[in-house]
Design an enzyme around this catalytic site. Structure first.
Site, PDB file in Angstrom:
ATOM      1  CD  GLU A 151      -2.959  -1.105   2.295  1.00 33.36           C
ATOM      2  OE1 GLU A 151      -4.045  -1.681   2.150  1.00 33.36           O
ATOM      3  OE2 GLU A 151      -2.635  -0.508   3.357  1.00 33.36           O
ATOM      4  CD  GLU A 315      -4.779  -5.813   2.796  1.00 36.86           C
ATOM      5  OE1 GLU A 315      -5.600  -5.046   3.368  1.00 36.86           O
ATOM      6  OE2 GLU A 315      -3.547  -5.694   2.899  1.00 36.86           O
TER       7      GLU A 315
END
Length: 684
Positions: A151, A315
């Site tokens: 991320e 995710e």
């Protein structure tokens, strides 16, 4: 597996952290994953201190045992390079790697993403751990791919360490070459900001007016952060390509100040995303009429799809979520986890991993619940995951051989995204208008894409779509305007909103009548404009036609002046001193047309244009759907797949005038059927 084939086979799995659990649990975990038809796990993206407990001392024993056991149970593995979480020995010994706020406060060890990309020492240490891991796992039979870092630009997307100021200065020297060109680009003659030595140049620093920098400097700052992030990621990507060339490379994200399109083009085999639809639910505007809630996450997935037509979800939300002190998301209701999974798949995901296999018992994410709860006993989320796994074991590869299909696209670009963070005269409007268009199209079951306009965008990229909506592109290069003119000339329909085309690439206003670069295409000029604020009351637009419908115009209004005979006035303002003046125009341009909407779009005004263009659901001739059901279409060599997603808790009535098969159950469907609350059907 060759990288090019990475997403040809559908995979379902979970994020797994063997370092968090007693080794006695591992085998049972992997066995139960296989029972759910999971075939892949992601590991290690936060485990630097496990792999390198001391500088230059490497240990792979724990993960060797875990990966060997995963392989024994037929699971494939994605390894994350652990550079999002530098260990304590590193940040203590080399404090220069830490990030610094604009106010000069050093962000200390104790969370994650506390480093800066510019530190040469951090790049050196990142390269060492990446190479060590790549050499060790390049031939492991379970490992099929790598996730670089985790991320990028999450938590924080601005960087002000001393190394960042130095790197920014070097970036500017390469971009502009001379101080004269930098001064011209930043307009530094204004307020005596002119630079006479490169050592005077920094990233934006606190100023007397609430930290407000030179706006042109602020735009270049975002460009620099993006380039710097990509150059840091490239350090790892190049090593993985060199050492583990038969394993694919991706990263997960969609965070601020990062050109993810360029990063994907230059470094990755495909892009990955972390899908948490309840963030949309929590962020719905208060009092908004008919909010899309978690369904609006489909718009986010459209952005991901613009980067990588097929992608992975690293995710996928599987339970209630939150850190100890923030992001307190409620538990998904029965069926919602399945709905969200198919939402991701409908919009292009060919790999989905749930976050996480089991909820952590310690740390900041002890409330970020996974499929399994702490106690490890069966629960309804596990049962729901098993249903999804069984369905995709049969249907997944048929789905993976297809891609999302749409005839309408919403246009965006990074220059306006980044400039609009600071410039309140167009930035906030872009978000409102894009959401309104997406909502109006989605509720009419008209699939739409997001398309980023880039220097590499071609006329063929645009001609894939019948209609393009570019709500408020304040920055517009002449080259972009020429491309859009060609698109319209060859039969395309382009729709603009207010604040279009009046800035160049530096953020300077053109000395041309508004809408600047787009004026020739639209055939109008802007006679006058106003913010709708304070003493300036909101007004309405009166649309031409039998019903003379009224829609609100309540943020920013431009009074239009018709310049060409080919222009038709479609709507006029209904009140205030500009009552009766043109508000919406349509210009015939070659074989196509250009619309100019002199305000900020809302659901009703977008709906007026949709209806006047005669746009309808591609399934309108044989399928009737209520507004709460989303239609998404994926198309491949075996024909189209129609995803019907019910975002309501209540059953939805749908009507098929033809016979279709539900790919997930094998059932034949026709006539009037009831789609259960949060239900999903995939028609083939």
């Amino acid at each position: 597996m060759k990288p090019i084939d990475a997403l040809k086979e559908f995979r379902l799995g979970a994020c797994y952290y063997p370092e968090h659990w007693p080794e006695s649990l591992w085998e049972d975990d992997f066995r139960r994953m296989r029972e759910l038809h999971f075939s892949i796990v992601r590991v290690a993206e936060f485990a630097w201190s496990i792999f390198e407990p001391q500088e230059g001392v490497f240990s792979f024993d724990l993960f060797d045992r875990a990966l060997d056991l995963a392989h024994k149970h037929g699971l494939k593995v994605i390894i994350g390079t652990p550079t999002a979480t530098p260990p304590a020995w590193l940040t203590h010994k080399y404090p220069e790697v830490l990030n610094v706020t604009q106010d000069g406060v050093t962000l200390q060890h104790g969370l994650r993403r506390h480093y800066n990309y510019s530190s040469t020492k951090y790049r050196e240490l990142s390269a060492i751990i990446t190479r060590q891991m790549a050499e060790h796992y390049k031939d492991h039979p379970a490992v099929i791919g790598w996730q670089i870092d985790n991320e990028f630009n999450c938590e924080i997307s601005e960087f002000y360490a001393p190394a960042d100021h130095d790197a920014f200065r070097a970036w500017l020297q390469e971009k502009y070459g001379t101080l004269d060109k930098l001064n011209a680009a930043w307009g530094t003659v204004f307020w005596s900001q002119t630079y006479t030595d490169w050592e005077q140049v920094f990233l934006p620093r606190p100023t007397p007016a609430h930290k407000q920098p030179n706006p042109h400097q602020a735009l270049d700052e975002k460009r620099f952060i993006s380039d710097n992030t990509i150059s840091y990621a490239k350090v790892q990507g190049d090593i993985l390509r060199e050492v583990a060339s038969h394993q694919w490379v991706t990263t997960n994200g969609l965070f601020g100040h990062l050109d993810s399109h360029r990063m994907n083009d230059e470094l990755l085999d495909f892009f990955s995303y972390d899908s948490y639809p309840q963030f949309s639910t929590l962020n719905d505007s208060k009092g908004e009429e008919n909010p899309l809630a978690d369904r609006s996450w489909s718009q986010k997935l459209g952005v991901v799809r613009s980067i990588s037509p097929n992608f992975a979800i690293m995710e996928q939300q599987s339970g209630p979520g939150g850190w100890v002190n923030r992001m307190d998301m409620p538990s998904p209701k029965p069926g919602q986890m399945r709905l969200w999974t198919y939402q991701s798949i409908a919009h292009g995901a060919n790999m989905v991993l749930y976050f996480r296999w089991r909820t952590a018992t310690f740390g900041n994410e002890i409330y970020w619940h996974g499929i399994n709860d702490y106690h490890n006993r069966p629960n309804r989320r596990v049962r729901e995951a098993g249903q999804i796994g069984s369905e995709l074991a049969l249907a997944g590869n048929r789905i993976a051989a297809s891609a999302f299909k749409a005839d309408v696209a919403l246009l965006r670009d990074y220059d306006n995204d980044w400039d609009g963070e600071y410039d309140i005269w167009h930035g906030p409007f872009a978000w409102q208008s894009a959401a309104s268009w997406f909502k109006a199209l989605n509720r009419r079951h008209i699939p739409s894409d997001t398309l980023y306009v880039r220097s590499s965008t071609t006329i063929e990229d645009l001609k894939r779509y019948k209609v393009l909506i570019y709500p408020h592109p304040a920055i517009m290069r002449d080259e972009t305007a020429a491309l859009l003119e060609q698109y319209a000339r060859e039969g395309g329909i382009i729709i603009f909103g207010c604040r279009t085309g009046y800035k160049n690439e530096h953020g300077h206003a053109y000395m041309r009548p508004f809408p600047g670069a787009a004026a020739g295409l639209c055939g109008i000029s802007v006679e006058e404009f106003t913010m709708v604020k304070g003493t300036r009351a909101a007004t309405s637009m009166k649309w031409n036609g039998g019903d003379e419908a009224l829609t609100g115009a309540d943020a920013f209004n431009e009074i239009l002046y018709v310049e060409d005979d080919s222009v038709e006035v479609v709507a006029t303002y209904a009140s205030d001193y500009y009552a009766g003046k043109p508000a919406v125009t349509r210009n015939a341009f070659g074989e196509g047309e250009a619309w100019y909407f002199g305000a900020v779009f809302n659901d009703a005004s977008a709906g007026q244009i949709i209806d006047r263009l005669g746009l309808a659901a591609p399934t309108a001739s044989w399928l009737s759907l209520p507004p709460d059901v989303e239609l998404a279409i994926r198309e491949g060599e075996d024909g189209p797949l129609f995803f019907l997603l019910n975002y309501s808790e209540q059953p939805a009535v749908i009507t098929l005038d033809v016979e279709k098969t539900d790919l997930l159950t094998g059932s034949t469907l026709s006539g009037t059927i009831s789609l259960e609350g949060f239900g999903v059907v995939v028609l083939s």
